[in-house]
Scaffold this motif. Structure first.
Motif, PDB file in Angstrom:
ATOM      1  N   GLY A 173       0.819  -1.209   0.000  1.00 13.06           N
ATOM      2  CA  GLY A 173       0.000   0.000   0.000  1.00 13.06           C
ATOM      3  C   GLY A 173       0.854   1.261   0.000  1.00 13.06           C
ATOM      4  N   ILE A 174       0.215   2.378   0.284  1.00 12.96           N
ATOM      5  CA  ILE A 174       0.946   3.652   0.394  1.00 12.96           C
ATOM      6  C   ILE A 174       1.588   3.717   1.780  1.00 12.96           C
ATOM      7  N   ILE A 175       2.855   4.148   1.820  1.00 10.52           N
ATOM      8  CA  ILE A 175       3.552   4.197   3.107  1.00 10.52           C
ATOM      9  C   ILE A 175       3.942   5.632   3.461  1.00 10.52           C
ATOM     10  N   VAL A 176       3.484   6.057   4.648  1.00 10.78           N
ATOM     11  CA  VAL A 176       3.897   7.349   5.196  1.00 10.78           C
ATOM     12  C   VAL A 176       4.815   7.047   6.375  1.00 10.78           C
ATOM     13  N   ALA A 177       6.094   7.409   6.247  1.00 11.00           N
ATOM     14  CA  ALA A 177       7.072   7.148   7.309  1.00 11.00           C
ATOM     15  C   ALA A 177       7.276   8.417   8.129  1.00 11.00           C
ATOM     16  N   ILE A 178       7.196   8.274   9.456  1.00 13.55           N
ATOM     17  CA  ILE A 178       7.429   9.425  10.340  1.00 13.55           C
ATOM     18  C   ILE A 178       8.498   9.039  11.363  1.00 13.55           C
ATOM     19  N   ASP A 179       9.654   9.669  11.261  1.00 11.34           N
ATOM     20  CA  ASP A 179      10.749   9.373  12.187  1.00 11.34           C
ATOM     21  C   ASP A 179      11.094  10.605  13.012  1.00 11.34           C
ATOM     22  N   GLY A 180      11.922  10.379  14.035  1.00 11.33           N
ATOM     23  CA  GLY A 180      12.376  11.497  14.858  1.00 11.33           C
ATOM     24  C   GLY A 180      12.708  11.045  16.265  1.00 11.33           C
ATOM     25  N   PRO A 181      13.321  11.931  17.062  1.00  8.97           N
ATOM     26  CA  PRO A 181      13.715  11.551  18.424  1.00  8.97           C
ATOM     27  C   PRO A 181      12.532  11.481  19.393  1.00  8.97           C
ATOM     28  N   ALA A 182      12.810  11.035  20.621  1.00  7.99           N
ATOM     29  CA  ALA A 182      11.768  10.880  21.640  1.00  7.99           C
ATOM     30  C   ALA A 182      11.085  12.216  21.949  1.00  7.99           C
ATOM     31  N   VAL A 229      17.439  -8.256  17.441  1.00  6.75           N
ATOM     32  CA  VAL A 229      16.117  -7.742  17.826  1.00  6.75           C
ATOM     33  C   VAL A 229      15.556  -6.916  16.666  1.00  6.75           C
ATOM     34  N   ARG A 230      16.392  -6.070  16.084  1.00  6.58           N
ATOM     35  CA  ARG A 230      15.938  -5.212  14.991  1.00  6.58           C
ATOM     36  C   ARG A 230      15.507  -6.053  13.776  1.00  6.58           C
ATOM     37  N   ASP A 231      16.261  -7.102  13.490  1.00  8.34           N
ATOM     38  CA  ASP A 231      15.901  -7.944  12.339  1.00  8.34           C
ATOM     39  C   ASP A 231      14.487  -8.510  12.500  1.00  8.34           C
ATOM     40  N   VAL A 232      14.194  -8.992  13.720  1.00 13.05           N
ATOM     41  CA  VAL A 232      12.871  -9.576  13.964  1.00 13.05           C
ATOM     42  C   VAL A 232      11.783  -8.502  13.823  1.00 13.05           C
ATOM     43  N   MET A 233      12.018  -7.333  14.427  1.00 15.32           N
ATOM     44  CA  MET A 233      11.005  -6.267  14.402  1.00 15.32           C
ATOM     45  C   MET A 233      10.782  -5.728  12.981  1.00 15.32           C
ATOM     46  N   VAL A 234      11.875  -5.527  12.257  1.00 19.82           N
ATOM     47  CA  VAL A 234      11.767  -4.958  10.907  1.00 19.82           C
ATOM     48  C   VAL A 234      10.999  -5.911   9.985  1.00 19.82           C
ATOM     49  N   ARG A 244       7.595  -4.889   8.053  1.00 17.54           N
ATOM     50  CA  ARG A 244       7.403  -4.986   6.592  1.00 17.54           C
ATOM     51  C   ARG A 244       6.197  -5.857   6.269  1.00 17.54           C
ATOM     52  N   ASP A 245       6.004  -6.924   7.040  1.00 18.01           N
ATOM     53  CA  ASP A 245       4.841  -7.791   6.816  1.00 18.01           C
ATOM     54  C   ASP A 245       3.539  -7.029   7.039  1.00 18.01           C
ATOM     55  N   GLY A 276      12.003   5.584   7.501  1.00 15.67           N
ATOM     56  CA  GLY A 276      12.329   6.137   6.174  1.00 15.67           C
ATOM     57  C   GLY A 276      13.720   5.758   5.688  1.00 15.67           C
ATOM     58  N   THR A 277      14.594   5.349   6.599  1.00 18.17           N
ATOM     59  CA  THR A 277      15.968   5.022   6.193  1.00 18.17           C
ATOM     60  C   THR A 277      16.171   3.538   5.948  1.00 18.17           C
ATOM     61  N   ASN A 278      15.522   2.704   6.780  1.00 17.63           N
ATOM     62  CA  ASN A 278      15.832   1.284   6.744  1.00 17.63           C
ATOM     63  C   ASN A 278      14.625   0.372   6.494  1.00 17.63           C
ATOM     64  N   VAL A 279      13.529   0.620   7.205  1.00 17.13           N
ATOM     65  CA  VAL A 279      12.379  -0.298   7.061  1.00 17.13           C
ATOM     66  C   VAL A 279      11.756  -0.129   5.674  1.00 17.13           C
ATOM     67  N   PHE A 280      11.484   1.136   5.307  1.00 18.81           N
ATOM     68  CA  PHE A 280      10.930   1.414   3.978  1.00 18.81           C
ATOM     69  C   PHE A 280      11.716   2.545   3.313  1.00 18.81           C
ATOM     70  N   PRO A 281      12.919   2.251   2.800  1.00 15.85           N
ATOM     71  CA  PRO A 281      13.713   3.327   2.183  1.00 15.85           C
ATOM     72  C   PRO A 281      13.010   3.941   0.972  1.00 15.85           C
ATOM     73  N   SER A 282      12.066   3.206   0.376  1.00 22.46           N
ATOM     74  CA  SER A 282      11.365   3.817  -0.762  1.00 22.46           C
ATOM     75  C   SER A 282       9.922   4.173  -0.406  1.00 22.46           C
ATOM     76  N   ALA A 283       9.702   4.538   0.863  1.00 15.86           N
ATOM     77  CA  ALA A 283       8.361   4.964   1.304  1.00 15.86           C
ATOM     78  C   ALA A 283       7.867   6.109   0.420  1.00 15.86           C
ATOM     79  N   ASP A 284       6.552   6.159   0.219  1.00 15.12           N
ATOM     80  CA  ASP A 284       5.972   7.208  -0.637  1.00 15.12           C
ATOM     81  C   ASP A 284       6.155   8.594  -0.014  1.00 15.12           C
ATOM     82  N   PHE A 285       6.081   8.648   1.314  1.00 12.86           N
ATOM     83  CA  PHE A 285       6.223   9.926   2.027  1.00 12.86           C
ATOM     84  C   PHE A 285       7.118   9.724   3.236  1.00 12.86           C
ATOM     85  N   LYS A 286       8.042  10.672   3.434  1.00 15.65           N
ATOM     86  CA  LYS A 286       8.930  10.582   4.604  1.00 15.65           C
ATOM     87  C   LYS A 286       8.945  11.920   5.337  1.00 15.65           C
TER      88      LYS A 286
END
Ligand code: DC
Length: 222
Positions: free
Chosen positions: A2-11, A106-111, A115-116, A131-141
């Motif tokens: 589907g369409i992916i909107v990625a939102i990243d940032g610090p705590a 841990v990251r491998d399992v979560m990622v 993606r699933d 936006g950097t690793n899970v979905f580097p080609s996300a539609d929106f970051k």
């Protein structure tokens, strides 16, 4: 996919509340990846496993069943069918979540899980490496950031909701330590994707933050 909107940032940059509302307005599925790392951390604490034991912690992550369910308009996190939504917000979990989430296994399992989750639906996913690793080609970051004081103040009310009284100083310390570990770990650290849109939420209202993202997505999709 589907369409992916990625939102990243610090705590405390306002990711969770913003992402949830953005997903609601767009009619997309909301996924809080921080809650997944927190659920693993809770299980590590409950199992009395030392966070420095990477193999044991990874084994715990592999065995867990993490689910999100909407109950009375609230998104709840379930760990092996138990609602742990409040417990994963405790300061005890917050203090250990960064070392746990720095473990590559841990990251491998979560990622893989993340993606699933995006295979069929349109999603808004928030975290540190979406936006950097899970979905580097996300539609929106988008990359949300804010002053440390503003971020810490926001967290005070989060803690109050679960009955924990922490001082601004304590929260600032916790956030600074987490930011440092999250952005300096070797494996997929917190980092702005080169093509992400930066939103500084220091002086923005919640409504403004949401509008900036929703308007951008709607404009491109229309
Ligand atoms: O967003 P949060 O504060 O609930 O996240 C908790 C921790 O989980 C955060 O300090 C680092 C980790 N995390 C991560 O490493 N990668 C993600 N995609 C999301 C969170």
């Amino acid at each position: 996919m589907g369409i992916i909107v990625a939102i990243d940032g610090p705590a405390g940059a306002g990711k969770s509340s913003t992402a949830k509302e953005v997903a609601f307005q767009l009619g997309f599925i909301y996924i809080d990846t921080g809650a997944m790392y927190r659920a693993v951390t809770l299980e590590v604490i409950r199992s009395n496993v030392d966070v420095s034991n990477e193999n044991q912690v990874t084994l715990i992550a592999k065995k867990l069943n993490i689910q999100f369910r909407w109950i009375n308009k609230y998104l709840r996190t379930f760990l092996n069918n138990e609602d742990v939504s409040d417990e994963i917000r405790s300061s005890e979990v917050a203090d250990l979540v960064s070392p746990v989430s720095a473990i590559p296994g841990v990251r491998d399992v979560m990622v893989k899980c993340q993606r699933d989750m995006a295979k069929r639906d349109n999603i808004v996913m928030e975290g540190r490496d979406i936006g950097t690793n899970v979905f580097p080609s996300a539609d929106f970051k988008f990359y949300l950031d804010a002053d440390i004081d503003v971020r810490a103040k926001r967290r005070i009310s989060d803690y109050k909701k679960i009955g924990q009284e922490l001082t601004l100083k304590e929260i600032k310390k916790e956030i600074k330590i987490r930011d440092k570990i999250d952005s300096s770990r070797r494996y997929s650290p917190l980092k702005k994707a080169y093509n992400a849109i930066i939103i500084d939420t220091t002086n923005l209202s919640f409504k403004e933050q949401v509008e900036m993202i929703v308007n951008r997505v709607k404009k491109v999709l229309s």
